[in-house]
Write a protein that holds these residues in place. Structure first.
Motif, PDB file in Angstrom:
ATOM      1  N   ALA A 178       0.763  -1.085  -0.017  1.00  0.00           N
ATOM      2  CA  ALA A 178      -0.041   0.124  -0.037  1.00  0.00           C
ATOM      3  C   ALA A 178       0.879   1.259  -0.049  1.00  0.00           C
ATOM      4  O   ALA A 178       0.669   2.368  -0.698  1.00  0.00           O
ATOM      5  N   ILE A 179       1.842   0.936   0.869  1.00  0.00           N
ATOM      6  CA  ILE A 179       2.780   2.106   0.960  1.00  0.00           C
ATOM      7  C   ILE A 179       3.641   2.574  -0.555  1.00  0.00           C
ATOM      8  O   ILE A 179       3.835   3.728  -1.150  1.00  0.00           O
ATOM      9  N   SER A 180       3.803   1.324  -1.267  1.00  0.00           N
ATOM     10  CA  SER A 180       4.184   1.463  -2.753  1.00  0.00           C
ATOM     11  C   SER A 180       3.347   2.187  -3.610  1.00  0.00           C
ATOM     12  O   SER A 180       3.610   2.927  -4.484  1.00  0.00           O
ATOM     13  N   PHE A 181       2.054   1.759  -3.424  1.00  0.00           N
ATOM     14  CA  PHE A 181       1.181   2.320  -4.373  1.00  0.00           C
ATOM     15  C   PHE A 181       0.989   4.072  -4.302  1.00  0.00           C
ATOM     16  O   PHE A 181       0.990   4.654  -5.274  1.00  0.00           O
ATOM     17  N   LEU A 182       1.082   4.374  -2.934  1.00  0.00           N
ATOM     18  CA  LEU A 182       1.043   5.687  -2.617  1.00  0.00           C
ATOM     19  C   LEU A 182       2.345   6.501  -2.974  1.00  0.00           C
ATOM     20  O   LEU A 182       2.333   7.619  -3.327  1.00  0.00           O
ATOM     21  N   GLY A 183       3.601   5.717  -2.773  1.00  0.00           N
ATOM     22  CA  GLY A 183       4.841   6.277  -2.591  1.00  0.00           C
ATOM     23  C   GLY A 183       5.242   6.330  -4.231  1.00  0.00           C
ATOM     24  O   GLY A 183       5.988   7.482  -4.416  1.00  0.00           O
ATOM     25  N   ALA A 184       4.708   5.841  -5.169  1.00  0.00           N
ATOM     26  CA  ALA A 184       5.184   5.852  -6.586  1.00  0.00           C
ATOM     27  C   ALA A 184       4.728   7.229  -7.007  1.00  0.00           C
ATOM     28  O   ALA A 184       5.512   7.988  -7.600  1.00  0.00           O
ATOM     29  N   PRO A 185       3.440   7.658  -6.905  1.00  0.00           N
ATOM     30  CA  PRO A 185       3.000   8.816  -7.601  1.00  0.00           C
ATOM     31  C   PRO A 185       3.504   9.985  -7.083  1.00  0.00           C
ATOM     32  O   PRO A 185       3.808  10.945  -7.478  1.00  0.00           O
ATOM     33  N   LEU A 186       3.784   9.650  -5.582  1.00  0.00           N
ATOM     34  CA  LEU A 186       4.324  10.884  -4.677  1.00  0.00           C
ATOM     35  C   LEU A 186       5.651  11.436  -5.267  1.00  0.00           C
ATOM     36  O   LEU A 186       6.127  12.407  -5.522  1.00  0.00           O
ATOM     37  N   SER A 187       6.636  10.267  -5.485  1.00  0.00           N
ATOM     38  CA  SER A 187       7.914  10.270  -5.968  1.00  0.00           C
ATOM     39  C   SER A 187       7.906  11.209  -7.407  1.00  0.00           C
ATOM     40  O   SER A 187       8.634  11.966  -7.527  1.00  0.00           O
ATOM     41  N   ALA A 188       6.874  10.910  -8.205  1.00  0.00           N
ATOM     42  CA  ALA A 188       6.939  11.459  -9.662  1.00  0.00           C
ATOM     43  C   ALA A 188       6.656  12.751  -9.214  1.00  0.00           C
ATOM     44  O   ALA A 188       7.293  13.650 -10.272  1.00  0.00           O
ATOM     45  N   VAL A 189       5.615  13.175  -8.512  1.00  0.00           N
ATOM     46  CA  VAL A 189       5.193  14.390  -8.470  1.00  0.00           C
ATOM     47  C   VAL A 189       6.271  15.328  -7.790  1.00  0.00           C
ATOM     48  O   VAL A 189       6.709  16.410  -8.334  1.00  0.00           O
ATOM     49  N   VAL A 190       7.035  14.884  -6.618  1.00  0.00           N
ATOM     50  CA  VAL A 190       8.267  15.526  -6.205  1.00  0.00           C
ATOM     51  C   VAL A 190       9.247  15.784  -7.105  1.00  0.00           C
ATOM     52  O   VAL A 190       9.876  17.005  -7.046  1.00  0.00           O
ATOM     53  N   SER A 191       9.307  14.990  -7.928  1.00  0.00           N
ATOM     54  CA  SER A 191      10.798  14.998  -8.658  1.00  0.00           C
ATOM     55  C   SER A 191      10.359  15.630 -10.086  1.00  0.00           C
ATOM     56  O   SER A 191      11.424  16.002 -10.843  1.00  0.00           O
ATOM     57  N   VAL A 205      15.636  10.071 -13.249  1.00  0.00           N
ATOM     58  CA  VAL A 205      15.341   8.600 -12.700  1.00  0.00           C
ATOM     59  C   VAL A 205      15.902   8.505 -11.486  1.00  0.00           C
ATOM     60  O   VAL A 205      15.192   7.583 -10.720  1.00  0.00           O
ATOM     61  N   ALA A 206      17.231   8.567 -11.359  1.00  0.00           N
ATOM     62  CA  ALA A 206      18.013   8.325 -10.087  1.00  0.00           C
ATOM     63  C   ALA A 206      17.255   9.107  -9.027  1.00  0.00           C
ATOM     64  O   ALA A 206      17.033   8.123  -7.841  1.00  0.00           O
ATOM     65  N   VAL A 207      16.625  10.379  -9.055  1.00  0.00           N
ATOM     66  CA  VAL A 207      16.226  11.061  -7.996  1.00  0.00           C
ATOM     67  C   VAL A 207      14.837  10.259  -7.728  1.00  0.00           C
ATOM     68  O   VAL A 207      14.637  10.491  -6.663  1.00  0.00           O
ATOM     69  N   THR A 208      13.993  10.188  -8.712  1.00  0.00           N
ATOM     70  CA  THR A 208      12.799   9.506  -8.320  1.00  0.00           C
ATOM     71  C   THR A 208      12.964   8.257  -7.688  1.00  0.00           C
ATOM     72  O   THR A 208      11.921   8.008  -6.793  1.00  0.00           O
ATOM     73  N   ALA A 209      13.829   7.423  -8.283  1.00  0.00           N
ATOM     74  CA  ALA A 209      14.041   6.212  -7.484  1.00  0.00           C
ATOM     75  C   ALA A 209      14.631   6.342  -6.014  1.00  0.00           C
ATOM     76  O   ALA A 209      13.946   5.762  -5.115  1.00  0.00           O
ATOM     77  N   GLY A 210      15.332   7.514  -5.747  1.00  0.00           N
ATOM     78  CA  GLY A 210      15.827   7.748  -4.431  1.00  0.00           C
ATOM     79  C   GLY A 210      14.521   8.224  -3.385  1.00  0.00           C
ATOM     80  O   GLY A 210      14.502   7.808  -2.469  1.00  0.00           O
ATOM     81  N   ILE A 211      13.692   9.170  -4.054  1.00  0.00           N
ATOM     82  CA  ILE A 211      12.571   9.533  -3.288  1.00  0.00           C
ATOM     83  C   ILE A 211      11.569   8.217  -2.922  1.00  0.00           C
ATOM     84  O   ILE A 211      11.025   8.124  -1.880  1.00  0.00           O
ATOM     85  N   TYR A 212      11.505   7.704  -3.865  1.00  0.00           N
ATOM     86  CA  TYR A 212      10.639   6.574  -3.367  1.00  0.00           C
ATOM     87  C   TYR A 212      11.145   5.510  -2.728  1.00  0.00           C
ATOM     88  O   TYR A 212      10.312   5.106  -1.730  1.00  0.00           O
ATOM     89  N   SER A 213      12.425   5.193  -2.859  1.00  0.00           N
ATOM     90  CA  SER A 213      13.052   4.310  -1.532  1.00  0.00           C
ATOM     91  C   SER A 213      13.056   4.912  -0.364  1.00  0.00           C
ATOM     92  O   SER A 213      12.756   4.262   0.655  1.00  0.00           O
ATOM     93  N   PHE A 214      13.301   6.255  -0.133  1.00  0.00           N
ATOM     94  CA  PHE A 214      13.310   6.812   1.159  1.00  0.00           C
ATOM     95  C   PHE A 214      11.668   6.718   1.516  1.00  0.00           C
ATOM     96  O   PHE A 214      11.579   6.580   3.104  1.00  0.00           O
ATOM     97  N   SER A 215      10.949   7.033   0.863  1.00  0.00           N
ATOM     98  CA  SER A 215       9.203   7.072   1.344  1.00  0.00           C
ATOM     99  C   SER A 215       9.007   5.755   1.717  1.00  0.00           C
ATOM    100  O   SER A 215       8.239   5.486   2.888  1.00  0.00           O
ATOM    101  N   ARG A 216       9.434   4.663   1.076  1.00  0.00           N
ATOM    102  CA  ARG A 216       9.434   3.235   1.391  1.00  0.00           C
ATOM    103  C   ARG A 216       9.687   3.151   2.865  1.00  0.00           C
ATOM    104  O   ARG A 216       9.259   2.383   3.872  1.00  0.00           O
TER     105      ARG A 216
END
Length: 244
Positions: A178-191, A205-216
């Motif tokens: 569930a966190i991944s479902f919410l974190g993926a679009p959030l990462s895209a919006v922030v980046s 891509v690296a920044v988006t992946a980093g934000i996603y991993s941190f949020s998870r």
């Protein structure tokens, strides 16, 4: 289990294991607690209905899911209409899908490498005897109302394994997927604003992946500050299902 995959064979199962099976072309995974003798205790709102939100959005996703069958299993009595906390045979739980085991006590590195949520946590598991006690207690007393983001099958299995309860009632539950479902679009919006500052698309891509991993990681049950250990006998009161 490998670094990237948690797939196991049935012969490797132990009572108290948190297991899962991917559904709908790896869109989501259904989770449960293996209790031995080929049986699984799991929480569901009905076969192929785990993605349901109880809103109009269900009609948008239902067309992509296979229609339920009314056949009742002769071994465990499970069918497509069965819901709540169930005791099912392993075949009914897996529905022909491969078997995976959820990992507990993973390191930060392993957690980040396993980029898909709902496969591991940094939290430690309790002894199998306590895990099974919680699962059987909830089989007899229920686990509240199913909700894809706040109280789903993964939340059920993680609670059985750890006894950890999210104390913030308006917050997201324990579910990693569930966190991944919410974190993926959030990462895209922030980046997205950063794309104007980056010439190299690989950097974005690296920044988006980093934000996603941190949020998870920040939302993982093992590092969150809004969780508490709650006895299963007190769970209903803590979740507001009944008064003390």
């Amino acid at each position: 289990m490998g670094l990237l995959s948690n797939r196991i064979e049935r012969e490797e199962l132990q009572p108290g294991d948190h297991i899962y099976a991917w559904r709908n072309a790896y869109i989501y995974a259904h989770h449960g607690i293996y209790c031995g003798d080929g049986k699984v205790i799991h929480f569901t709102r009905g076969r192929n209905e785990e993605l349901g939100t109880g809103t109009f959005l269900d009609s948008l996703t239902s067309s992509s899911r296979p229609g339920p069958t009314s056949t009742t299993c002769e071994i465990c009595g499970t069918n497509a209409d069965s819901q709540g906390v169930l005791l099912s045979c392993l075949d009914c739980f897996l529905l022909g899908c491969p078997l995976y085991r959820f990992e507990y006590g993973t390191s930060f590195t392993t957690f980040v490498v396993k980029a898909r949520g709902g496969t591991c946590t940094t939290a430690s598991s309790d002894p199998s005897e306590l895990v099974l006690h919680r699962a059987y207690y909830l089989l007899n007393n229920g686990f509240g109302c199913y909700h894809i983001f706040h109280n789903n099958c993964e939340d059920f299995a993680i609670y059985c394994k750890t006894g950890l309860l999210v104390t913030e009632r308006n917050g997201i539950g324990r579910s990693g997927q569930a966190i991944s479902f919410l974190g993926a679009p959030l990462s895209a919006v922030v980046s997205t604003p950063l794309r104007f500052l980056m010439v190299n698309p690989l950097g974005l891509v690296a920044v988006t992946a980093g934000i996603y991993s941190f949020s998870r990681y920040a939302a993982d049950i093992g590092v969150r500050s809004d969780v508490a250990k709650v006895d299963v006998e007190d769970l209903a009161v803590n979740l507001g299902w009944q008064r003390s």
